[in-house]
Motif scaffolding. Structure first.
Motif, PDB file in Angstrom:
ATOM      1  N   SER A  30       0.802  -1.224   0.000  1.00 47.99           N
ATOM      2  CA  SER A  30       0.000   0.000   0.000  1.00 47.99           C
ATOM      3  C   SER A  30       0.834   1.273   0.000  1.00 47.99           C
ATOM      4  N   THR A  31       2.143   1.146  -0.192  1.00 49.76           N
ATOM      5  CA  THR A  31       3.026   2.303  -0.148  1.00 49.76           C
ATOM      6  C   THR A  31       4.056   2.202  -1.262  1.00 49.76           C
ATOM      7  N   ALA A  32       4.426   3.334  -1.797  1.00 49.76           N
ATOM      8  CA  ALA A  32       5.508   3.369  -2.779  1.00 49.76           C
ATOM      9  C   ALA A  32       6.278   4.668  -2.598  1.00 49.76           C
ATOM     10  N   THR A  33       7.530   4.625  -2.993  1.00 46.49           N
ATOM     11  CA  THR A  33       8.353   5.824  -2.983  1.00 46.49           C
ATOM     12  C   THR A  33       9.245   5.771  -4.217  1.00 46.49           C
ATOM     13  N   ALA A  34       9.683   6.923  -4.658  1.00 37.35           N
ATOM     14  CA  ALA A  34      10.550   6.967  -5.827  1.00 37.35           C
ATOM     15  C   ALA A  34      11.483   8.155  -5.729  1.00 37.35           C
ATOM     16  N   ARG A  35      12.631   8.010  -6.354  1.00 41.84           N
ATOM     17  CA  ARG A  35      13.564   9.130  -6.493  1.00 41.84           C
ATOM     18  C   ARG A  35      13.467   9.590  -7.932  1.00 41.84           C
ATOM     19  N   LEU A  36      13.307  10.903  -8.103  1.00 40.90           N
ATOM     20  CA  LEU A  36      13.186  11.495  -9.429  1.00 40.90           C
ATOM     21  C   LEU A  36      14.513  12.107  -9.855  1.00 40.90           C
ATOM     22  N   ARG A  37      14.733  12.193 -11.154  1.00 37.40           N
ATOM     23  CA  ARG A  37      15.921  12.833 -11.689  1.00 37.40           C
ATOM     24  C   ARG A  37      15.907  14.308 -11.305  1.00 37.40           C
ATOM     25  N   ALA A  38      17.042  14.817 -10.874  1.00 40.09           N
ATOM     26  CA  ALA A  38      17.156  16.237 -10.526  1.00 40.09           C
ATOM     27  C   ALA A  38      17.049  17.071 -11.791  1.00 40.09           C
ATOM     28  N   ARG A  39      16.418  18.215 -11.674  1.00 36.97           N
ATOM     29  CA  ARG A  39      16.224  19.118 -12.805  1.00 36.97           C
ATOM     30  C   ARG A  39      16.858  20.449 -12.440  1.00 36.97           C
ATOM     31  N   VAL A  40      17.442  21.110 -13.407  1.00 38.95           N
ATOM     32  CA  VAL A  40      18.111  22.393 -13.151  1.00 38.95           C
ATOM     33  C   VAL A  40      17.116  23.424 -12.656  1.00 38.95           C
ATOM     34  N   ALA A  41      16.023  23.633 -13.365  1.00 35.01           N
ATOM     35  CA  ALA A  41      15.012  24.611 -12.966  1.00 35.01           C
ATOM     36  C   ALA A  41      13.699  24.256 -13.644  1.00 35.01           C
TER      37      ALA A  41
END
Length: 193
Positions: A120-131
Motif C-alpha cells: 500500500s506504499t511506494a516511494t521513488a527518487r526522481l531525476r534532478a532538474r536544473v530549474a
C-alpha cells in the motif's frame, strides 16, 4: 488532460497558497473539441477545474476539485527506513507498462530514477532538474510523482496501470537536491491491463 495539469492549475490559480488537500479527479477531460473553455475557479478555500462548450458555459463539467490552504511545512521522511520494507521496482518495466496502454513518456518525461513498492506504499527518487520551466514544479516531475503509484502492489509487476483518483495532500514547491515522492496509501483506480 493529465492529473498533474489539474494540480498545477489549482496551485497557480490559488497564487500564494501552495498546499492542496482532498483533491479528487472526478471526470476525464478530453481537450480535442474546438471552442472548449477550461477554467480553474478558487472560492472560499475550494477549487474546481471545469470545462464547458463556449456556447453553453452554464453547463460546465467539473473534472477536479479540492481545497487550498496556505503553504505548510515540509514533513521530513526517512527514505532509507521507508525503503527497507519495500521491494525495488523495475523503472523500465513501469514505463513499458505505461507505453503498452498508450501512455507514452518521451525522454524528457521519464524522470523516475528508482522506485520501490509495497502492498500500500511506494516511494521513488526522481531525476534532478536544473530549474522548472514556466511552472513551479515541472510537469514531468509532477506527473511522475503521480506515476509512483504504479509501484504499489507487487512492486510494479502486476500488469495493471493505475491512475490516481485522489490526492490527500500536495505541496508544490521547488526543492534542492534529488526530488523524492512518497505514497502512503493505496488511492488508485485500476484501468486497462
Amino acid at each position: 488532460f493529465p492529473g498533474a495539469g489539474y494540480l498545477e492549475m489549482a496551485r497557480a490559480a490559488a497564487m500564494s497558497r501552495e498546499a492542496l488537500h482532498g483533491v479528487f479527479f472526478l471526470q476525464p477531460l478530453a481537450v480535442e473539441s474546438h471552442g472548449l473553455l477550461i477554467e480553474c475557479v478558487v472560492e472560499e478555500g475550494r477549487f474546481e477545474v471545469r470545462s464547458a462548450d463556449a456556447a453553453a458555459v452554464s453547463d460546465a463539467t467539473v473534472h477536479c476539485s479540492g481545497t487550498t490552504t496556505g503553504s505548510g511545512e515540509w514533513q521530513r521522511i526517512g527514505h532509507a527506513s521507508l525503503r527497507a520494507s519495500l521491494r525495488a521496482a523495475d523503472v523500465q518495466a513501469l514505463y513499458d507498462g505505461f507505453d503498452a496502454v498508450g501512455l507514452q513518456y518521451g525522454p524528457g518525461y521519464r524522470t523516475l530514477v528508482q522506485a520501490w513498492g509495497g502492498a500500500s506504499t511506494a516511494t521513488a527518487r526522481l531525476r534532478a532538474r536544473v530549474a522548472p520551466e514556466h511552472a513551479l514544479v515541472h510537469p514531468a516531475d509532477l506527473d511522475d510523482a503521480l506515476c509512483t503509484s504504479a509501484a504499489i502492489g507487487s512492486g510494479g509487476g502486476d500488469g495493471a496501470t493505475r491512475l490516481p483518483f485522489a490526492v490527500d495532500d500536495a505541496q508544490l514547491q521547488v526543492a534542492s537536491g534529488s526530488p523524492w515522492t512518497v505514497r502512503c496509501a493505496v488511492r488508485c483506480a485500476c484501468c486497462v491491463r
